[in-house]
Design a protein around this motif. Structure first.
Motif, PDB file in Angstrom:
ATOM      1  N   LEU A  83       0.985  -1.190  -0.018  1.00 24.18           N
ATOM      2  CA  LEU A  83      -0.103  -0.107  -0.050  1.00 24.18           C
ATOM      3  C   LEU A  83       0.856   1.093  -0.023  1.00 24.18           C
ATOM      4  N   LEU A  84       1.922   1.371   0.760  1.00 28.34           N
ATOM      5  CA  LEU A  84       2.823   2.253   0.839  1.00 28.34           C
ATOM      6  C   LEU A  84       3.454   2.634  -0.542  1.00 28.34           C
ATOM      7  N   ARG A  89       3.274   6.611  -4.686  1.00 29.33           N
ATOM      8  CA  ARG A  89       3.517   6.877  -6.166  1.00 29.33           C
ATOM      9  C   ARG A  89       2.302   7.819  -6.668  1.00 29.33           C
ATOM     10  N   ASP A  90       0.969   7.164  -6.309  1.00 33.69           N
ATOM     11  CA  ASP A  90       0.089   7.636  -7.012  1.00 33.69           C
ATOM     12  C   ASP A  90      -0.557   8.980  -6.261  1.00 33.69           C
ATOM     13  N   GLN A  91      -0.355   9.200  -5.216  1.00 34.38           N
ATOM     14  CA  GLN A  91      -0.833  10.186  -4.410  1.00 34.38           C
ATOM     15  C   GLN A  91       0.130  11.348  -3.997  1.00 34.38           C
ATOM     16  N   VAL A  92       1.436  11.032  -4.118  1.00 34.17           N
ATOM     17  CA  VAL A  92       2.485  11.900  -3.654  1.00 34.17           C
ATOM     18  C   VAL A  92       3.406  12.105  -4.576  1.00 34.17           C
ATOM     19  N   ASN A  93       3.586  11.244  -5.702  1.00 33.47           N
ATOM     20  CA  ASN A  93       4.014  11.259  -6.838  1.00 33.47           C
ATOM     21  C   ASN A  93       5.812  11.023  -6.682  1.00 33.47           C
ATOM     22  N   ILE A  94       5.777  10.286  -5.516  1.00 34.65           N
ATOM     23  CA  ILE A  94       7.506   9.751  -5.427  1.00 34.65           C
ATOM     24  C   ILE A  94       7.386   8.128  -5.984  1.00 34.65           C
ATOM     25  N   GLN A  95       8.157   7.989  -7.100  1.00 34.08           N
ATOM     26  CA  GLN A  95       8.076   6.688  -7.567  1.00 34.08           C
ATOM     27  C   GLN A  95       8.743   5.425  -6.701  1.00 34.08           C
ATOM     28  N   HIS A  96       8.249   4.253  -7.032  1.00 33.05           N
ATOM     29  CA  HIS A  96       8.629   3.240  -6.306  1.00 33.05           C
ATOM     30  C   HIS A  96      10.243   3.033  -5.854  1.00 33.05           C
TER      31      HIS A  96
END
Length: 129
Positions: A83-84, A89-96
């Motif tokens: 989930l994290l 990625r989806d809500q904060v735009n920090i990639q995996h």
């Protein structure tokens, strides 16, 4: 009980700090069945020269350390990590590739809060999920 430490480069982390905290908290509530009022997050804002990270990462590189009382199943911990990764990625735009997560567990007797030992406190949520 869980405490979350978030480390990242100050100029990248400050603009997304509140949103990131909200996303992390929702993931913990979902995966570990925490009450929504149990949030203990600390941000460690690093100067760029103090944040060394592996090749292939960007300045958005973020380390998340979650310390909690032991007892969660492997499935619950893996659900939290998944989930994290995806919600950040989806809500904060920090990639995996720019997120690293470490869950550390310790026995309840090693905790102290509300003036009591952790193994003597009656919690209003389940640890064994």
């Amino acid at each position: 009980m869980a405490q979350v430490k978030i480390y990242g480069i100050k100029e990248k982390l400050v603009p997304v700090r509140e949103r990131l905290s909200e996303v992390i908290h929702k993931c913990v509530v979902d995966a570990l069945q925490f009450p929504s009022d149990k949030r203990a997050h600390r941000f460690f804002l690093m100067e760029k020269e103090d944040m060394l990270y592996p090749a292939g990462r960007t300045d958005a590189y973020t380390i998340i350390e979650i310390t909690m009382i032991e007892g969660r199943t492997i499935e619950a911990r893996k659900k939290l990590i998944r989930l994290l990764f995806d919600k950040i990625r989806d809500q904060v735009n920090i990639q995996h590739q720019d997120v690293e997560i470490c869950i550390q567990e310790s026995p309840a007797c090693n905790w102290g809060f509300r003036g009591m030992h952790g193994d003597e406190v009656k919690l209003n949520y389940k640890v064994n999920v």
